[in-house]
Design a protein around this motif. Sequence first.
Motif, PDB file in Angstrom:
ATOM      1  N   ASN A 178       0.810  -1.216   0.000  1.00  0.00           N
ATOM      2  CA  ASN A 178       0.000   0.000   0.000  1.00  0.00           C
ATOM      3  C   ASN A 178       0.839   1.259   0.000  1.00  0.00           C
ATOM      4  OD1 ASN A 178      -2.584  -1.050  -0.186  1.00  0.00           O
ATOM      5  ND2 ASN A 178      -2.607  -1.581   2.001  1.00  0.00           N
ATOM      6  N   GLY A 179       1.100   1.734  -1.179  1.00  0.00           N
ATOM      7  CA  GLY A 179       1.763   3.031  -1.277  1.00  0.00           C
ATOM      8  C   GLY A 179       3.276   3.024  -1.144  1.00  0.00           C
ATOM      9  N   VAL A 180       3.833   1.951  -0.625  1.00  0.00           N
ATOM     10  CA  VAL A 180       5.293   1.904  -0.560  1.00  0.00           C
ATOM     11  C   VAL A 180       5.814   0.842  -1.525  1.00  0.00           C
ATOM     12  CG1 VAL A 180       5.573   2.748   1.804  1.00  0.00           C
ATOM     13  CG2 VAL A 180       5.168   0.316   1.395  1.00  0.00           C
ATOM     14  N   ALA A 181       7.055   0.982  -1.914  1.00  0.00           N
ATOM     15  CA  ALA A 181       7.637   0.006  -2.839  1.00  0.00           C
ATOM     16  C   ALA A 181       8.001  -1.256  -2.073  1.00  0.00           C
ATOM     17  CB  ALA A 181       8.879   0.603  -3.499  1.00  0.00           C
ATOM     18  N   ALA A 182       7.658  -2.414  -2.654  1.00  0.00           N
ATOM     19  CA  ALA A 182       8.005  -3.686  -2.029  1.00  0.00           C
ATOM     20  C   ALA A 182       9.493  -3.945  -2.190  1.00  0.00           C
ATOM     21  CB  ALA A 182       7.221  -4.810  -2.683  1.00  0.00           C
ATOM     22  N   ALA A 183      10.059  -4.653  -1.230  1.00  0.00           N
ATOM     23  CA  ALA A 183      11.426  -5.144  -1.412  1.00  0.00           C
ATOM     24  C   ALA A 183      11.319  -6.395  -2.270  1.00  0.00           C
ATOM     25  CB  ALA A 183      12.053  -5.453  -0.066  1.00  0.00           C
ATOM     26  N   LEU A 184      11.787  -6.313  -3.489  1.00  0.00           N
ATOM     27  CA  LEU A 184      11.640  -7.445  -4.410  1.00  0.00           C
ATOM     28  C   LEU A 184      12.676  -8.525  -4.106  1.00  0.00           C
ATOM     29  CD1 LEU A 184      11.069  -5.444  -7.747  1.00  0.00           C
ATOM     30  CD2 LEU A 184       9.325  -6.480  -6.277  1.00  0.00           C
ATOM     31  N   THR A 185      12.259  -9.769  -4.271  1.00  0.00           N
ATOM     32  CA  THR A 185      13.189 -10.885  -4.065  1.00  0.00           C
ATOM     33  C   THR A 185      14.092 -11.018  -5.292  1.00  0.00           C
ATOM     34  OG1 THR A 185      11.723 -12.465  -5.130  1.00  0.00           O
ATOM     35  CG2 THR A 185      11.420 -12.126  -2.753  1.00  0.00           C
ATOM     36  N   ASP A 186      15.120 -11.843  -5.150  1.00  0.00           N
ATOM     37  CA  ASP A 186      16.014 -12.109  -6.280  1.00  0.00           C
ATOM     38  C   ASP A 186      15.240 -12.590  -7.501  1.00  0.00           C
ATOM     39  OD1 ASP A 186      18.422 -11.304  -5.353  1.00  0.00           O
ATOM     40  OD2 ASP A 186      19.225 -13.306  -4.955  1.00  0.00           O
ATOM     41  N   SER A 187      14.304 -13.506  -7.265  1.00  0.00           N
ATOM     42  CA  SER A 187      13.595 -14.059  -8.421  1.00  0.00           C
ATOM     43  C   SER A 187      12.664 -13.011  -9.039  1.00  0.00           C
ATOM     44  CB  SER A 187      12.856 -15.345  -8.043  1.00  0.00           C
ATOM     45  OG  SER A 187      11.569 -15.085  -7.593  1.00  0.00           O
ATOM     46  N   GLN A 188      12.097 -12.150  -8.208  1.00  0.00           N
ATOM     47  CA  GLN A 188      11.260 -11.071  -8.766  1.00  0.00           C
ATOM     48  C   GLN A 188      12.113 -10.066  -9.552  1.00  0.00           C
ATOM     49  OE1 GLN A 188       9.448  -9.971  -5.051  1.00  0.00           O
ATOM     50  NE2 GLN A 188       7.533 -11.027  -5.541  1.00  0.00           N
ATOM     51  N   LEU A 189      13.292  -9.776  -9.036  1.00  0.00           N
ATOM     52  CA  LEU A 189      14.184  -8.873  -9.770  1.00  0.00           C
ATOM     53  C   LEU A 189      14.635  -9.523 -11.079  1.00  0.00           C
ATOM     54  CD1 LEU A 189      16.051  -7.526  -6.657  1.00  0.00           C
ATOM     55  CD2 LEU A 189      14.939  -6.078  -8.367  1.00  0.00           C
ATOM     56  N   GLY A 190      14.804 -10.851 -11.038  1.00  0.00           N
ATOM     57  CA  GLY A 190      15.131 -11.577 -12.266  1.00  0.00           C
ATOM     58  C   GLY A 190      13.995 -11.470 -13.277  1.00  0.00           C
ATOM     59  N   SER A 191      12.764 -11.610 -12.794  1.00  0.00           N
ATOM     60  CA  SER A 191      11.596 -11.472 -13.679  1.00  0.00           C
ATOM     61  C   SER A 191      11.526 -10.068 -14.269  1.00  0.00           C
ATOM     62  CB  SER A 191      10.296 -11.740 -12.918  1.00  0.00           C
ATOM     63  OG  SER A 191      10.280 -13.045 -12.423  1.00  0.00           O
ATOM     64  N   LEU A 192      11.832  -9.107 -13.427  1.00  0.00           N
ATOM     65  CA  LEU A 192      11.821  -7.713 -13.891  1.00  0.00           C
ATOM     66  C   LEU A 192      12.860  -7.529 -15.001  1.00  0.00           C
ATOM     67  CD1 LEU A 192      10.825  -4.799 -13.556  1.00  0.00           C
ATOM     68  CD2 LEU A 192      12.411  -4.534 -11.648  1.00  0.00           C
ATOM     69  N   GLY A 193      14.022  -8.102 -14.799  1.00  0.00           N
ATOM     70  CA  GLY A 193      15.076  -8.039 -15.820  1.00  0.00           C
ATOM     71  C   GLY A 193      14.625  -8.665 -17.127  1.00  0.00           C
ATOM     72  N   GLU A 194      13.955  -9.815 -17.026  1.00  0.00           N
ATOM     73  CA  GLU A 194      13.466 -10.480 -18.231  1.00  0.00           C
ATOM     74  C   GLU A 194      12.411  -9.645 -18.938  1.00  0.00           C
ATOM     75  OE1 GLU A 194      12.076 -14.519 -17.614  1.00  0.00           O
ATOM     76  OE2 GLU A 194      13.948 -14.962 -16.547  1.00  0.00           O
ATOM     77  N   ALA A 195      11.521  -9.070 -18.144  1.00  0.00           N
ATOM     78  CA  ALA A 195      10.469  -8.233 -18.734  1.00  0.00           C
ATOM     79  C   ALA A 195      11.071  -7.022 -19.442  1.00  0.00           C
ATOM     80  CB  ALA A 195       9.480  -7.783 -17.655  1.00  0.00           C
ATOM     81  N   LEU A 196      12.096  -6.456 -18.831  1.00  0.00           N
ATOM     82  CA  LEU A 196      12.757  -5.304 -19.456  1.00  0.00           C
ATOM     83  C   LEU A 196      13.490  -5.722 -20.729  1.00  0.00           C
ATOM     84  CD1 LEU A 196      14.130  -3.509 -16.278  1.00  0.00           C
ATOM     85  CD2 LEU A 196      12.439  -2.578 -17.883  1.00  0.00           C
ATOM     86  N   ALA A 197      14.085  -6.927 -20.678  1.00  0.00           N
ATOM     87  CA  ALA A 197      14.844  -7.397 -21.843  1.00  0.00           C
ATOM     88  C   ALA A 197      13.933  -7.691 -23.026  1.00  0.00           C
ATOM     89  CB  ALA A 197      15.653  -8.636 -21.475  1.00  0.00           C
ATOM     90  N   SER A 198      12.701  -8.125 -22.749  1.00  0.00           N
ATOM     91  CA  SER A 198      11.817  -8.457 -23.866  1.00  0.00           C
ATOM     92  C   SER A 198      10.957  -7.268 -24.284  1.00  0.00           C
ATOM     93  CB  SER A 198      10.944  -9.670 -23.526  1.00  0.00           C
ATOM     94  OG  SER A 198      10.073  -9.337 -22.472  1.00  0.00           O
ATOM     95  N   ALA A 199      11.039  -6.188 -23.519  1.00  0.00           N
ATOM     96  CA  ALA A 199      10.294  -4.980 -23.913  1.00  0.00           C
ATOM     97  C   ALA A 199      10.976  -4.364 -25.129  1.00  0.00           C
ATOM     98  CB  ALA A 199      10.291  -3.973 -22.773  1.00  0.00           C
ATOM     99  N   SER A 200      10.207  -3.780 -26.010  1.00  0.00           N
ATOM    100  CA  SER A 200      10.861  -3.079 -27.112  1.00  0.00           C
ATOM    101  C   SER A 200      10.242  -1.700 -27.279  1.00  0.00           C
ATOM    102  CB  SER A 200      10.762  -3.879 -28.400  1.00  0.00           C
ATOM    103  OG  SER A 200       9.424  -3.975 -28.810  1.00  0.00           O
ATOM    104  N   TYR A 201      11.063  -0.761 -27.621  1.00  0.00           N
ATOM    105  CA  TYR A 201      10.577   0.575 -27.879  1.00  0.00           C
ATOM    106  C   TYR A 201       9.922   0.613 -29.255  1.00  0.00           C
ATOM    107  CZ  TYR A 201      13.454   2.076 -23.906  1.00  0.00           C
ATOM    108  OH  TYR A 201      14.008   2.244 -22.660  1.00  0.00           O
ATOM    109  N   SER A 202       9.003   1.526 -29.413  1.00  0.00           N
ATOM    110  CA  SER A 202       8.342   1.659 -30.715  1.00  0.00           C
ATOM    111  C   SER A 202       9.308   2.278 -31.723  1.00  0.00           C
ATOM    112  CB  SER A 202       7.107   2.548 -30.579  1.00  0.00           C
ATOM    113  OG  SER A 202       7.511   3.879 -30.333  1.00  0.00           O
TER     114      SER A 202
END
Length: 266
Positions: free
Chosen positions: A163-187
Amino acid sequence: MKIKSIKLIAVAVMLAIATPAFAQFNKAKLIKGAGKAVQAMTITDEQMAAYVKEYIDWMDKHNPVTGPDNEYTKRLARLTEGLTSVEGIPLNFKVYDVIDVNAFACPDGSVRVFSSLMDIMTDEELLGVIGHEMGHVAHKDSKKAFRQALLTSALKDAVASTNGVAAALTDSQLGSLGEALASASYSQKQEKAADDYGYEFLKAHDKNPWAMAFSFRRLKALQEQAGAQKTSKMNQLFSSHPDLDLRIQRMEERATKEGFAQPENK
Ligand SMILES: [Zn+2]
């Protein structure tokens, strides 16, 4: 000796070069993600900033950052001397000593340049790429991509449950974030604007803006080399798309039109 290999997926992250099929795949994912996001939550700027910091700290911890006496560090420091902020966002630069050919920028102004990219580019070409990445920060493209990545299915529950604060992400969540960023593409529009930013950036630093086209030519040569060697299963996706060619052509035409002589291609 460092083993060199070409990872086209990494090149793709930087330039978001995509075939229509690949672009469509991403588009489908993004629309799905956006649908979930609407009912899920908003992320405040403060939360965003906290997540970006968590992410870049994690990346810096898990990648080999070159030390102060390293030649890559010194070269990047020399190239980026005096570059302190973009649109009021403070910049910081680091080198990852890795085999991927890549560079990326985070919305907080953290710019990371990979040693293998530095190996294949001249100083001016590298500045063009750095200028391009700064363009994504200045235009808030990287912020939008980061927000979108936080809202992917693997992460949205973690993000939503705080609620309103940033969660402390786990290693695996940070890994997922990295993957999501890697597969994102700019228009294409975002990439064009970032190319123009890089071009202007070179001019503002009294460099010949032809370096922008030259840096893309290097990446194209890499792609072709990788395609010939069949080293990557991503090759089929990148084999025949026209994006990079068009971007090279656009930068060359602009430099020609503005009267810059084409230097010898080193
Ligand atoms: Zn880009």
